[in-house]
Every structure is written in C-alpha cells, then in structure tokens.
Design a protein around this motif. Structure first.
Motif, mmCIF file in Angstrom:
data_model
loop_
_atom_site.group_PDB
_atom_site.id
_atom_site.type_symbol
_atom_site.label_atom_id
_atom_site.label_comp_id
_atom_site.label_asym_id
_atom_site.label_seq_id
_atom_site.Cartn_x
_atom_site.Cartn_y
_atom_site.Cartn_z
ATOM 1 N N PRO A 130 -17.125 -48.578 -45.403
ATOM 2 C CA PRO A 130 -17.813 -47.525 -44.645
ATOM 3 C C PRO A 130 -18.357 -48.062 -43.326
ATOM 4 C CG PRO A 130 -19.189 -48.296 -46.442
ATOM 5 C CD PRO A 130 -17.876 -49.001 -46.589
ATOM 6 N N PRO A 131 -18.016 -47.457 -42.207
ATOM 7 C CA PRO A 131 -18.633 -47.852 -40.927
ATOM 8 C C PRO A 131 -20.066 -47.349 -40.845
ATOM 9 C CG PRO A 131 -17.097 -46.035 -40.605
ATOM 10 C CD PRO A 131 -16.961 -46.460 -42.034
ATOM 11 N N GLN A 132 -20.810 -47.907 -39.925
ATOM 12 C CA GLN A 132 -22.225 -47.570 -39.820
ATOM 13 C C GLN A 132 -22.442 -46.121 -39.398
ATOM 14 O OE1 GLN A 132 -24.676 -49.462 -40.823
ATOM 15 N NE2 GLN A 132 -23.284 -51.146 -41.356
ATOM 16 N N GLU A 133 -21.537 -45.569 -38.598
ATOM 17 C CA GLU A 133 -21.735 -44.213 -38.103
ATOM 18 C C GLU A 133 -21.246 -43.146 -39.066
ATOM 19 O OE1 GLU A 133 -17.863 -45.860 -36.457
ATOM 20 O OE2 GLU A 133 -19.921 -46.540 -36.724
ATOM 21 N N LYS A 187 10.121 -34.577 -62.074
ATOM 22 C CA LYS A 187 9.296 -35.657 -61.576
ATOM 23 C C LYS A 187 8.502 -35.173 -60.373
ATOM 24 C CE LYS A 187 12.004 -39.697 -63.024
ATOM 25 N NZ LYS A 187 12.733 -40.897 -62.556
ATOM 26 N N VAL A 188 7.273 -35.676 -60.268
ATOM 27 C CA VAL A 188 6.392 -35.335 -59.152
ATOM 28 C C VAL A 188 5.912 -36.631 -58.538
ATOM 29 C CG1 VAL A 188 4.303 -34.137 -58.434
ATOM 30 C CG2 VAL A 188 5.677 -33.206 -60.294
ATOM 31 N N ARG A 189 6.039 -36.724 -57.215
ATOM 32 C CA ARG A 189 5.563 -37.908 -56.504
ATOM 33 C C ARG A 189 4.749 -37.473 -55.301
ATOM 34 N NH1 ARG A 189 9.892 -42.889 -56.783
ATOM 35 N NH2 ARG A 189 10.080 -42.886 -59.073
ATOM 36 N N LEU A 190 3.667 -38.200 -55.072
ATOM 37 C CA LEU A 190 2.718 -37.888 -54.006
ATOM 38 C C LEU A 190 2.545 -39.107 -53.126
ATOM 39 C CD1 LEU A 190 0.326 -36.278 -52.683
ATOM 40 C CD2 LEU A 190 -1.126 -37.233 -54.477
ATOM 41 N N VAL A 191 2.578 -38.888 -51.811
ATOM 42 C CA VAL A 191 2.290 -39.960 -50.862
ATOM 43 C C VAL A 191 1.000 -39.603 -50.136
ATOM 44 C CG1 VAL A 191 3.816 -38.894 -49.137
ATOM 45 C CG2 VAL A 191 3.109 -41.279 -48.884
ATOM 46 N N ILE A 192 0.064 -40.528 -50.164
ATOM 47 C CA ILE A 192 -1.217 -40.374 -49.476
ATOM 48 C C ILE A 192 -1.096 -41.043 -48.109
ATOM 49 C CG2 ILE A 192 -3.663 -40.945 -49.514
ATOM 50 C CD1 ILE A 192 -2.904 -38.843 -51.539
ATOM 51 N N CYS A 193 -1.244 -40.254 -47.062
ATOM 52 C CA CYS A 193 -1.183 -40.779 -45.698
ATOM 53 C C CYS A 193 -2.606 -40.990 -45.203
ATOM 54 C CB CYS A 193 -0.437 -39.820 -44.781
ATOM 55 S SG CYS A 193 1.287 -39.571 -45.253
ATOM 56 N N LEU A 194 -2.891 -42.210 -44.731
ATOM 57 C CA LEU A 194 -4.236 -42.585 -44.304
ATOM 58 C C LEU A 194 -4.246 -42.902 -42.815
ATOM 59 C CD1 LEU A 194 -5.676 -44.896 -47.103
ATOM 60 C CD2 LEU A 194 -6.194 -42.513 -46.680
ATOM 61 N N ASN A 195 -5.264 -42.407 -42.146
ATOM 62 C CA ASN A 195 -5.551 -42.812 -40.767
ATOM 63 C C ASN A 195 -6.682 -43.828 -40.835
ATOM 64 O OD1 ASN A 195 -6.073 -43.102 -38.057
ATOM 65 N ND2 ASN A 195 -5.981 -40.911 -37.608
ATOM 66 N N PRO A 196 -6.451 -45.094 -40.503
ATOM 67 C CA PRO A 196 -7.472 -46.125 -40.758
ATOM 68 C C PRO A 196 -8.606 -46.176 -39.760
ATOM 69 C CG PRO A 196 -5.543 -47.120 -39.766
ATOM 70 C CD PRO A 196 -5.215 -45.672 -39.950
ATOM 71 N N GLN A 197 -8.659 -45.274 -38.770
ATOM 72 C CA GLN A 197 -9.743 -45.359 -37.807
ATOM 73 C C GLN A 197 -11.082 -45.015 -38.470
ATOM 74 O OE1 GLN A 197 -9.168 -42.691 -34.584
ATOM 75 N NE2 GLN A 197 -8.950 -40.868 -35.861
ATOM 76 N N ALA A 198 -12.160 -45.573 -37.940
ATOM 77 C CA ALA A 198 -13.480 -45.469 -38.576
ATOM 78 C C ALA A 198 -13.974 -44.033 -38.658
ATOM 79 C CB ALA A 198 -14.494 -46.337 -37.821
ATOM 80 N N ALA A 199 -13.590 -43.172 -37.687
ATOM 81 C CA ALA A 199 -14.090 -41.798 -37.677
ATOM 82 C C ALA A 199 -13.559 -40.981 -38.849
ATOM 83 C CB ALA A 199 -13.718 -41.112 -36.366
ATOM 84 N N ASP A 200 -12.446 -41.408 -39.465
ATOM 85 C CA ASP A 200 -11.852 -40.665 -40.576
ATOM 86 C C ASP A 200 -12.288 -41.180 -41.937
ATOM 87 O OD1 ASP A 200 -10.571 -39.197 -38.743
ATOM 88 O OD2 ASP A 200 -8.555 -39.942 -39.135
ATOM 89 N N TYR A 201 -13.341 -41.996 -42.014
ATOM 90 C CA TYR A 201 -13.739 -42.583 -43.303
ATOM 91 C C TYR A 201 -14.163 -41.514 -44.296
ATOM 92 C CZ TYR A 201 -16.471 -45.001 -46.822
ATOM 93 O OH TYR A 201 -16.964 -45.439 -48.006
ATOM 94 N N ASP A 202 -15.001 -40.560 -43.875
ATOM 95 C CA ASP A 202 -15.500 -39.545 -44.806
ATOM 96 C C ASP A 202 -14.359 -38.699 -45.367
ATOM 97 O OD1 ASP A 202 -18.172 -40.306 -44.482
ATOM 98 O OD2 ASP A 202 -18.331 -39.141 -42.638
#
Length: 885
Positions: A38-41, A383-398
């Motif tokens: 978690p970033p500080q902001e 069959k069911v498959r799920l891909v989780i796409c993540l944006n690693p920038q700090a603003a998207d943490y929540d």
C-alpha cells in the motif's frame, strides 16, 4: 474436491508500469505469487493501516511476457477442448486501463488471445471443413443439415445478394493476410467428421445486449435494437436472433472482429483515452457431424450433430467516480459497469459457499445480463479461465485490492468436467481417408498407350446429312459408301484395340493375382509368426496371471490381517476413549467433591465462627453479671461499713447503688468536703451558660478548654457540589473556614488556610450515607506552591431508629433482653445531694445492645482532637470519647 469437477483457474498478468510512475504497488514475487504494497497516499493506508499482502494464482505473468507465451499457457488448452466438442469460457477482469483489451485482441503486429485462437482453430480443421451452407442455424441455439442441392442453392443466393448490394452500403474490403498469423495446430481431431465455424459478436451496454454484426438494424434505424436472452431445450442460455456468420478461414473471422470492434462503444475518460463502456463477448461455435459410409458427404442425422462453443469476454474495467470525475452518460455507464461486476462477484461468492458448505442459496444470475448469459458455464460442463489484469501504478492500489478479492473468491469455485463426445458410434472409422485413397487410385490409373489411343475410342464423325431423292443417286451413294467403309475400318481397329486391352487386363489381373498370392503367403507367414508370438505371450501372460493370483492371495491375507489389526486398533481406541471419558468423569466427580468439601468447610467455619461469637457474647454477659454481683456484694459491704461509720460518727449520708460498667466521681469524693450546689445548677448550666465561659462553684469564670480552634487556624473546606446535606445532630463546626467545590491555587493563597478538610460521601453496607472527613495540614513549598499532609480521617454514619413501643413493660414479659440504664447509655450525668455534678462514661469499644436505640452518630478519630463540642462547650478529645446518642 469432487473428482468430476475442476476449479476455475485464475491467472494474473501485470502490465508495464506507465511512464511517470516510479514505485509500483504490485510486484510479481515468482510465477505463483503477487505482492501488493500500500502506498502512503492510498485510502487503505490512511484509514485501515493496511499492510503488505500476498496473493497466489495458477500462473503470474510479468511485464515482459509475450503474447505468444501468454496464449500457449492461458488459451491453447481451451482450443484443444473446442475441437473435441467441449465448451470453454475465457474472460479478462480488472480495473480500467489495466490492459484487458490488449490481452484479448492485441494489435496487428502483436495479436492477442482471440486472433490466435482463430488461427489455431482453422489451421487444425482446414482439411476437414464441410462445404459452405451445409450447416445452417435454426434460431433455437442449434443447427440443421442441408442436402448438397440446398446448400448449393443457398450459396448462389448469398453470392447474388452480395453482388446486388447497394454501393453506398458496401464496405471497403481490407486485406488482413499481411497480419501476423499463428501457425500452430492441435492434435486429437476426428478426421471422419465435417467441421464448420460460426462466429457472433455482441456487447452488453447499460445491461442491454446489442449485436455488433447486425447490418439490417443499422439500415432501418440509427440505434440498433437490443437482444433478449432465451433458454434452449437443454437449459442452456443463448441470445435470441443474434447474427451467426459462417466463416471459412481466420481472416474472415478477424475481419468480423475488427468490424465489431469499430462498432463497440468506447469513450474518453480521465484515466483512459479509449475506455470500453461495455462488456464485449466474441463467440466461436464449432459445428461437427460425421460423414456417411462412403466418406463423401455429411450424414443427415441431427442427433449426431455436436456443437462446442468458446466464449472470449473482454469485461469493462471497474472505476471510481472520485478518480474519473464522470458526469452525465459516462457516470451512468460507470454505474452499470460497476453494478454488473458486483453481481458477478456476488454470484461467484454464493456459488462458492454453496459448494463448500453444501448450502442451497439462490444464486442471483438474473440480476445482470452478463451473469445470466454465462449461467450455463458455471452450472453446466466445460472449462472456465480468468485472467486478472493489473495496473501496478500506486494510484490503482485500492482498485487492485478489490480485484484480488474477486480472484480469491473465483479460485474456490469448481465447474463440472466436460465429457468426451462420440458421434461416430456404429460407423466405420477411416471413411474419409479411404475415400481419398480411392479417388487418388482411380485418378492415377493409366495404361501405356492412353495418349496414342485417345482417338481410337470413336467411330468417327456423325452420319452426314444427306437427302436422297432417287435410289440411284450417283453423288450421295459413293459418299455414303466411303463413310461406311471408314466406319468399318474404325470398328475393326476398335475391336483389335479391345482385344489388345483385354489381353493387357488379363496380364494385369494375373499379375495382381500372383501379387495377391504372394501377399497372402506373406500374411500367412506373418500370421503364423504372430500366432506363435501370441501363444508365447499367452503363456507368459498365464504365468503372470498365476503370479498375480498368488500376489492377490497374499494381498488378501495381508488385507485380512490389516482388517483384524484395524479392528483391534478400533477396539483399543474405543476402550481408550471410554477410559478417557471415565477419567474425565472421575475428575469431574473429584472436582465436585472438592468443591462440596470446600463449601462444607466454609459452612462449618462460618457456623464455628457464629457459635464462637455467640459463646463469647454469652461469656461476656456472664462475666459482667458476675462482676455486677461482686460489685453489689462489695457495695453491701461498703454500706454496712458506712452505716457502721455513721453510727460511730453520727453523720447521715444517702446510699448510692453502683451501676454496671459505670465509674463515678462521687465515690471518689466521699471523703472530700461536701458541695452545696444542687442538681438544678447543672440544668441551668446546660441551658443558660454561654459557650464562651462557665462559672465555677466559687463564682469566678473559667475559660472554655480549647486545644484546636485558635484564631490563627484557617480551614479550607473542600465540599463537592454533589454531596448531600444531612440533618444529623452532630455537624462539623469550623469557626474560620472557606468552602469551595473545587480547590484552586488562589484559594490557598487568598484564604491563608493552614488546614484542609475534604468531605467525601459514599454508601455503606446498610444503604445509608457515610460521610468521611479527610483532614490535613497545608504547607508552603519552596517553589511558591502549597502541599497538603493528611493527618486525620473521621467517619460519620447515620442509622435509622427502630420504632419504640410506648406501652410499659410488664413483669410477665420476662427480662431476657432487659438491660439497665448504664448498659443502654454510654454517657450520663450523675448528681447527688451536697455534691457537684459529674460526667461519667464507659470505654468506647463497648457496643450498644439495647434494641430500642435511636439515631446513632459515631465519630472515629485518628488524630489528637476534633472540632465537635461537648456539653460544656469545650472540645472533646478523641482519645476519651466515642459519641453515641
């Protein structure tokens, strides 16, 4: 986990860190774990004090992963399943601007999952595709098989319709052959089946379904109409009246994908310049049916048609209004997107709880078109498959934390494993291959003189068209005779060729027969060899069978021994549990007995204490009675002596009988000079004499005895506001005082107080108010302040009186509880004729035992003096008195 169910496999893909960002909030620890910091902001760090968290997946793809590597791991197994007749679902989930569309569609130079699936599928089925229009949709989520004539007519009709299309509506064709193509194929395809691919492309926008490949609705109205969901005979969900286009190669399907992407709703937001405002669903349906016995055409049996479907879903990204600042239509779209994703999460959570806890809660599929459409996948097979796409920038943490929670829930959901299909039951395998070989053999059969004898198989031209008018026509008859001679020569040549060919055929037949005999002999030798090998194998197998039977008997004996040992172990465990229960019961009984002994011990101790107190009181009473009797005897002896003295001295005196427990001063003054003051002076002294002074028997004033209250003594009385004023007889009497509710520094300075008293009230055990006077001396400190040294605590207790019976006591009522005046009163004034009054008292530790006591006011002193007044106005020393009225 059920052996016939597979869990939903969840993958994670981290997009590269956007330019301008320094520290990522999501880091791939290894190929299985992702760590969120978690970033500080972030909101979680500011409000919930969140810490680092680790999340685990089937596979984690880092930022530098290629589309090829991702496809081989994530989607290729589902392409193999669709070829084998099994369903599959792939969908991408994540917040906005996390790379979902790029993962699914990609770019022309770096194609994504969807184009690669199309390439691999057509590379596999290309040699076995059926002719176009053989399979046709029946609008009921199934397909019908047409004859070759019907299929040919429909192909001509579609070609004519496309050629006669309106020029304004015709689209410019784009050549997609130059794009990157995947050259991979999958194995396991059935060559005796005919295959056809149908594709459809829809979007779910504001919880409505729109067809992205429907051109007719665009011609009628600018805004396309929404589609409805229906349920087929197998309880599978499908979109009614959706456009299903038959494609013969991957480029046609890719062209449809691009056309649908151009019609899909996208908009500009603060976080993404081309943000998807809808969920897009690209369906690939593979229809397969067996060939007939000749291996030439499709068998017209609808019960043997197998349909498999691969759905590739690009979900719209979740977003917060606080970050996007959406308004109007964009705000409505964001609300519908978040609502549908929340329903999807709720369905996954309820489905997981039902599977893990054997619950039967209703799953809210109908709350959203997205979940209602894919109900068949989670409750059916595939069959069911799920891909989780993540944006690693700090603003998207929540947002990433919510995405991780959804991934964790989905990994616990299981889906029933699809069964293998068999639509070729009862048909000869290898029909297509046999037909191809037969055609090649027929095509390649050539005789040696085929090129030279091509013209010998004709008798010549047709009969000329002659018109004879007379039987002896000299022009026509010679020409006709010449024509017939040529025909005859041609006929003889053909007969000669026929004989030659018959001879050649006979020779070929003899050669084939000899080859057949040779092959038969070889086959016989091979058969004999295989038979001998088979006999040897059977002998070896029989030996192995005997060994297996011997081992099985040993295993059976061992299992019986194991069963006996297990029964012994079970009996011992049962006995062990029984003994443990007995031990626990004995311990419980011992604890109960220990508690009972303790209770009896306490009861006996209390009874002993009460009995001892009772006997102590009885002994005290008997001792006092004996002392009183001895004192009475002593008094009688004294009286006799006094009477004897009076007789001798002739001085009459009044006898005074001694009282129990009272010491008088009159007896000590018997031999003193007689006093002339009578008892009335004592009464006047208590009523008329001022407090300042008391006159002595000689007429001079005697100052009141004072040891405490001097003019220089100033009291600071700390009396809280919540204290209750009492109407007791004895009240604190401080001459010079200052009363405050809360003492402050100025109170000590201005009042020049050198004594401090705190009045504290609390409830005693009898429910009465008990007042405590905590007193101390005030000293000045070196720094200019004041300190209090506590020296005294006085306690005032108030007791209610018992109602006094006004009737006189009769002698018949008994005297068991009767006590004299000296027992009922702890203080008295004694007066005798010709003597001054005397105050007598008894020791303060003797309690009052009279049942008709009035209001009692006790003062216990721990210091040298008290501010209370005695009868003559002077202070009463604490060491001398314990006031009891």
């Amino acid at each position: 986990m059920d052996a016939y169910k597979d869990p939903v496999k969840v993958y994670c893909r981290i997009r590269p860190l956007p330019s301008g960002s320094t520290e990522p909030c999501a880091v791939a620890v290894n190929d299985k774990e992702v760590r969120l910091s978690p970033p500080q902001e972030s909101h979680a760090a500011r409000v919930n004090n969140a810490n680092e968290s680790s999340h685990y997946f089937e596979r984690v793809f880092k930022e530098d992963v290629s589309q090829k590597e991702f496809f081989d791991t994530f989607a290729l197994p589902l392409v193999e399943d669709i070829v084998r007749g099994k369903n599959g679902l792939l969908f991408a989930y994540g917040n906005t601007c996390s790379g979902k569309t790029y993962t699914m569609a990609g770019s022309p130079s770096e194609i994504g999952v969807l184009p690669r699936c199309l390439d691999v599928l057509f590379n596999t089925i290309n040699p076995y595709q059926a002719k176009k229009c053989v399979f046709t949709p029946n609008k009921l989520n199934s397909f019908d098989i047409q004859t070759e004539a019907e299929a040919s007519f429909e192909r001509q009709y579609k070609a004519t319709s496309q050629a006669q299309g309106t020029p304004s509506r015709s689209k410019r064709k784009v050549d997609y052959s130059k794009r990157f193509h995947e050259d991979m194929t999958v194995r396991g395809i059935d060559e005796d089946n005919a295959y056809t691919v149908f594709v459809s492309f829809v979007e779910i926008y504001n919880n409505y379904i729109y067809d992205l490949l429907d051109d007719t609705s665009l011609e009628i109205a600018r805004t396309p109409g929404s589609k409805a969901l229906r349920e087929d005979s197998a309880r599978g969900m499908y979109i009614s009246n959706v456009t299903e286009t038959e494609v013969t190669n991957a480029d046609e399907a890719y062209a449809l994908l691009v056309r649908g992407q151009q019609r899909r709703r996208v908009a500009y937001t603060r976080l993404n310049h081309e943000s998807s405002r809808s969920h897009s669903i690209f369906n690939v349906r593979l229809v397969q049916a067996p060939l007939d016995n000749d291996g030439e055409t499709v068998l017209r049996d609808n019960s043997r048609v197998a349909i498999s479907q691969l759905s590739l879903v690009d979900l719209a990204g979740s977003e917060r209004t606080a970050r996007t600042n959406n308004e109007g239509a964009r705000l409505k779209e964001a609300g519908n997107i978040n609502s549908s994703l929340m329903v999807l999460r709720t369905c996954m959570e309820t489905l997981r709880d039902n599977q893990l806890c054997q619950n039967k809660k209703m799953i809210p599929y109908r709350d959203s078109k997205l979940t209602y459409l894919f109900k068949s996948y989670f409750e059916g097979e595939g069959k069911v498959r799920l891909v989780i796409c993540l944006n690693p920038q700090a603003a998207d943490y929540d947002e990433n934390t919510h995405v991780m929670k959804f991934a964790s829930i989905t990994q616990d959901v299981t889906v029933t494993r699809a069964k293998d299909i068999n639509i070729n039951q009862g048909l000869t395998p290898g029909r297509r291959r046999a037909n191809i070989i037969y055609k090649e053999v027929v095509k390649n059969i050539r005789f040696e003189d085929d090129k030279n004898s091509e013209g010998l198989f004709s008798l010549g031209p047709l009969f000329p068209n002659y018109l004879m008018t007379t039987p002896d026509d000299k022009d026509i008859l010679p020409a006709l005779m010449k024509f017939l001679r040529e025909r005859s020569s041609h006929r003889s040549a053909l007969q000669t060729e026929l004989k030659r060919r018959e001879e050649m055929f006979r020779k070929e037949l003899i050669r084939f027969d000899s080859e057949y005999i040779t092959i038969s002999k070889a086959r016989m030798q091979l058969y004999c060899y295989k038979l001998s090998s088979l006999n040897e194998s059977k002998a070896a197998i029989s030996n192995k069978d005997r060994e297996v039977q011997s081992l099985e008997r040993k295993l059976k004996n061992s299992m019986e021994k194991i069963d006996l040992l297990q029964q012994t172990v079970n009996s011992l465990e049962t006995e062990h549990k029984t003994l443990e229960h007995q031990i626990m019961e004995e311990r419980r009984i011992a604890d109960d007995e220990r508690r009972e002994r303790g209770r009896l011990k306490e009861a006996v101790r209390g009874a002993v204490f009460q009995e001892r107190e009772k006997w102590e009181k009885e002994c005290d009473k008997r001792v006092k009675k004996t002392q009183f009797q001895m004192k009475s005897k002593l008094w009688e002896t004294d009286e006799k002596l006094r009477l004897l003295r009076e007789i001798v001295e002739s001085t009459p005196t009044k006898p005074v009988r001694p009282t129990e427990g009272v010491v008088t001063r009159s007896r000590a003054q018997d031999k003193r000079t007689p006093v002339t003051k009578n008892i009335s002076d004592v009464t006047n002294m208590n009523q008329d004499t001022p407090k300042s002074s008391i006159k002595s028997s000689k007429g001079r004033e005697v100052k009141k005895y004072s040891r405490r209250s001097q003019p220089s003594d100033v009291w600071l009385e700390h009396k809280p506001d919540e204290n209750v004023e009492e109407d007791t007889l004895l009240q604190p009497n401080l001459r010079k005082k200052k009363t405050v509710e809360t003492p402050k520094v100025n109170d000590f300075t201005k009042s020049l107080a050198n004594h401090y008293v705190l009045e504290h009230q609390e409830e005693d055990s009898n429910g009465e108010i008990e007042t405590q006077l905590i007193k101390g001396d005030v000293f000045e400190t070196e720094t200019g302040g004041h300190s209090v040294h506590f020296t005294d605590v006085e306690v005032l207790q108030k007791r209610k009186s018992v109602e006094v019976n006004s009737r006189k006591r009769r002698s018949s009522e008994g005297s068991a509880d009767w006590t004299d005046v000296e027992t009922r009163c702890s203080m008295a004034i004694e007066g005798r004729p010709n003597m001054s009054p005397a105050i007598s008292y008894k020791p303060p530790n003797r309690p009052s035992q009279h049942p008709r006591a009035g209001v009692q006011n006790q003062a216990r002193r721990d210091a040298r003096f008290s501010p209370y007044h005695r009868l003559d106005g002077g202070p009463v020393p604490y060491e001398s008195f314990d006031f009891t009225k």
